[in-house]
Design a protein around this motif. Sequence first.
Motif, mmCIF file in Angstrom:
data_model
loop_
_atom_site.group_PDB
_atom_site.id
_atom_site.type_symbol
_atom_site.label_atom_id
_atom_site.label_comp_id
_atom_site.label_asym_id
_atom_site.label_seq_id
_atom_site.Cartn_x
_atom_site.Cartn_y
_atom_site.Cartn_z
ATOM 1 N N UNK B 269 42.953 -15.903 -33.835
ATOM 2 C CA UNK B 269 43.084 -16.208 -32.412
ATOM 3 C C UNK B 269 43.993 -15.192 -31.699
ATOM 4 N N UNK B 271 44.711 -12.309 -32.719
ATOM 5 C CA UNK B 271 44.083 -10.993 -32.892
ATOM 6 C C UNK B 271 43.002 -10.773 -31.822
ATOM 7 N N UNK B 272 42.270 -11.842 -31.513
ATOM 8 C CA UNK B 272 41.235 -11.755 -30.476
ATOM 9 C C UNK B 272 41.875 -11.322 -29.156
ATOM 10 N N UNK B 273 43.011 -11.971 -28.862
ATOM 11 C CA UNK B 273 43.712 -11.688 -27.610
ATOM 12 C C UNK B 273 44.224 -10.244 -27.611
ATOM 13 N N UNK B 275 43.170 -7.644 -29.337
ATOM 14 C CA UNK B 275 42.099 -6.653 -29.221
ATOM 15 C C UNK B 275 41.544 -6.626 -27.802
ATOM 16 N N UNK B 276 41.476 -7.814 -27.186
ATOM 17 C CA UNK B 276 40.956 -7.906 -25.819
ATOM 18 C C UNK B 276 41.822 -7.139 -24.841
ATOM 19 N N UNK B 277 43.145 -7.319 -24.941
ATOM 20 C CA UNK B 277 44.039 -6.652 -23.985
ATOM 21 C C UNK B 277 44.148 -5.158 -24.266
ATOM 22 N N UNK B 279 41.754 -3.384 -25.302
ATOM 23 C CA UNK B 279 40.528 -2.854 -24.705
ATOM 24 C C UNK B 279 40.659 -2.748 -23.188
ATOM 25 N N UNK B 280 41.309 -3.777 -22.609
ATOM 26 C CA UNK B 280 41.501 -3.760 -21.155
ATOM 27 C C UNK B 280 42.380 -2.578 -20.746
ATOM 28 N N UNK B 307 41.604 -6.739 -38.465
ATOM 29 C CA UNK B 307 40.368 -7.532 -38.430
ATOM 30 C C UNK B 307 39.625 -7.413 -39.761
#
Lengths: 131, 515
Positions: B269, B271-273, B275-277, B279-280, B307
């Motif tokens: 969970x 890690x998802x955040x 990787x998302x930020x 990327x942003x 990951x």
Amino acid sequence: MDDQPASPQGKKVLCIEDELFISELYSRALTKAGYDIVVELDGMKGLELAQSNQFDIILLDLMIPHLTGTEILSILRDPSKTPELKAKIIVTTNLEQRDDIKSTIEQQADGYIVKANVTPRELVEFLNGIE
Amino acid sequence: MDQLQQFIRASQAYVYLLILLAQLVGVGVWWLTARILALDTVFVLISLVASALLIPLLILPVITKLFTSPLKFVWQAILYTTPETAGTKAPDIANIKYARELVTNLVTHIYQLAHVGAEASAAENNKGLDTNFIAQSLPLPLVVLDKDDTVVFANSALTSYLERPADMIQGQNIHSVLDLSFGDENTFDAWHANAKTSAPTATGTWERVRLTIPGEKPTVKLLDLAAYYSKDNVAGYETMLVLFDHSTAYAVENQAVNFVALAVHELRTPLTVLRGYIEALEEDLANTSPEIRQYIERAQASASQLTVFINNILNVAQIDDDQMLFTLQEEKWQEVLPNILKDLEVRARAHGIKITTHIDSDLPTVGIDKVSMYEVVNNLIDNAIKYSTRNRKEIIVTCKRGEHDLVETTIQDFGVGIPANAVPKLFEKFYRDHHNRTRVGGSGLGLYLCKTFITAHGGNIWVRSHEGEGTTFGFTLVPYAQLAAEQKNHNNTDSNPQITRSAHGWIKNHSLYRR
């Protein structure tokens, strides 16, 4: 999939997701890509919205308050409880499912994503691939 | 035997006495006749011979009757106990006078044998009924096959277990009745084939066998399996299988795996955040300094490395628990491989390493599970990145048609290399090269997974390395046509080719996608 043109304009996405940061990231990426996204944190409300049949795509987390994603999925796929949905249901989760649940999801969902393995941009590409 | 000897001796004595008596009578008659009538000697001699001939004839019936009387009782006993001559009177043992002990014993033996025979015959008569009754009332699913692997009998426990009527089971090939999958190459089919060629009888047992029961909602059961094989069975039954469903018990044991799944969820969970930020942030890289760009790239590379590691943990837990499933689909490896490498280039670049590719375009399509192959290439490239040295910061990936049309992929680095003594253990679980361990992080799971995945795909994985010069990992993939032909020979059931069941992701009727 990369060579498929993105044509999400106007497509309505319902994101049932209680992790605030994740829903914020998805919201940001999908809006930027031209999708119309509605986020719902609660399972019950999410189900009601889904049943309103106004969405093209439903992103469904499995661990959400009040109703679990698998419960929502079965209700949405039960003809006595929900008329046929036009939306494609994509299960989004980070929890590895038990085998029996996994096969139920395979039967009932149109797609399955491990959130940690897919960045928001990749999610957009993934959704673009859905006819 | 003693009684028989007694009988013989007594008989000899009787015969001797009777003959002696007869001869005495004969001689007496001759003597008296000669005295009283003063007969001619010649006449007397003639009469003597005549009487010697006549007297045995006269006593013959007495002797015969005496000696055959035991036989009569024995014969009576046999008739009495034979079903066909039922109604014959039983011998009156009380009236036996001659050889009483022997005859009584013989008759008793006949009665005993007749009793045993009757029991056996009763059992024989009831045989069909009993086995059928037992098989039908056995609360365990049981199936019997003939020599062509066709189901000739399935008990009611099996039909209700599979939720299929008996006529959809009987007469079917076993593979279309039971969709079994085994943890390793020690499968029922392997055992069966071996038994058929090498053993008159054989038994086999398996644990944690996965049975998929098809239907609107396919269910998966975990069971133990026992089989018995008997060659050339006259009844035409050659193999018997009994199923022991332990789904519930194994589910409890699977709590350990569920713990791993839960831990993985907790790791995934954030890690998802993350990787998302990252990327942003990447989207605005153009406006930032090269230094910041490098930091973000490094953060991104580390996040994707994490990951891979998290997926490795989950994969190993599932493999250990025999929960890993692969559905091999037809793919063009020359198209899949560059897509996988594209993702990895970011990570390589973050470490200042360049990935060079030489991929032949003329390759047969291969049968692969894309998600698993992504893991394999990911782990091999990850290794190559970790062990690369400053000398030559390059990874060369080649892909070409090898022997027997196998598609051969190699991943070469110019790093520290692997000592020769470490090579044989390299693909073992948790193995880490001690020489390298201090400098490079890792769990010792990556290569174990690579080998497991490649083996599951029917291919081979190998390594060539020189210390100080670098390492080349290679693996083969089997052409789809070859796999499909093997599958057709092996199993005439058609698994659902549209759904790929694995750890990471799928879209129905669509190409598989995951990162």
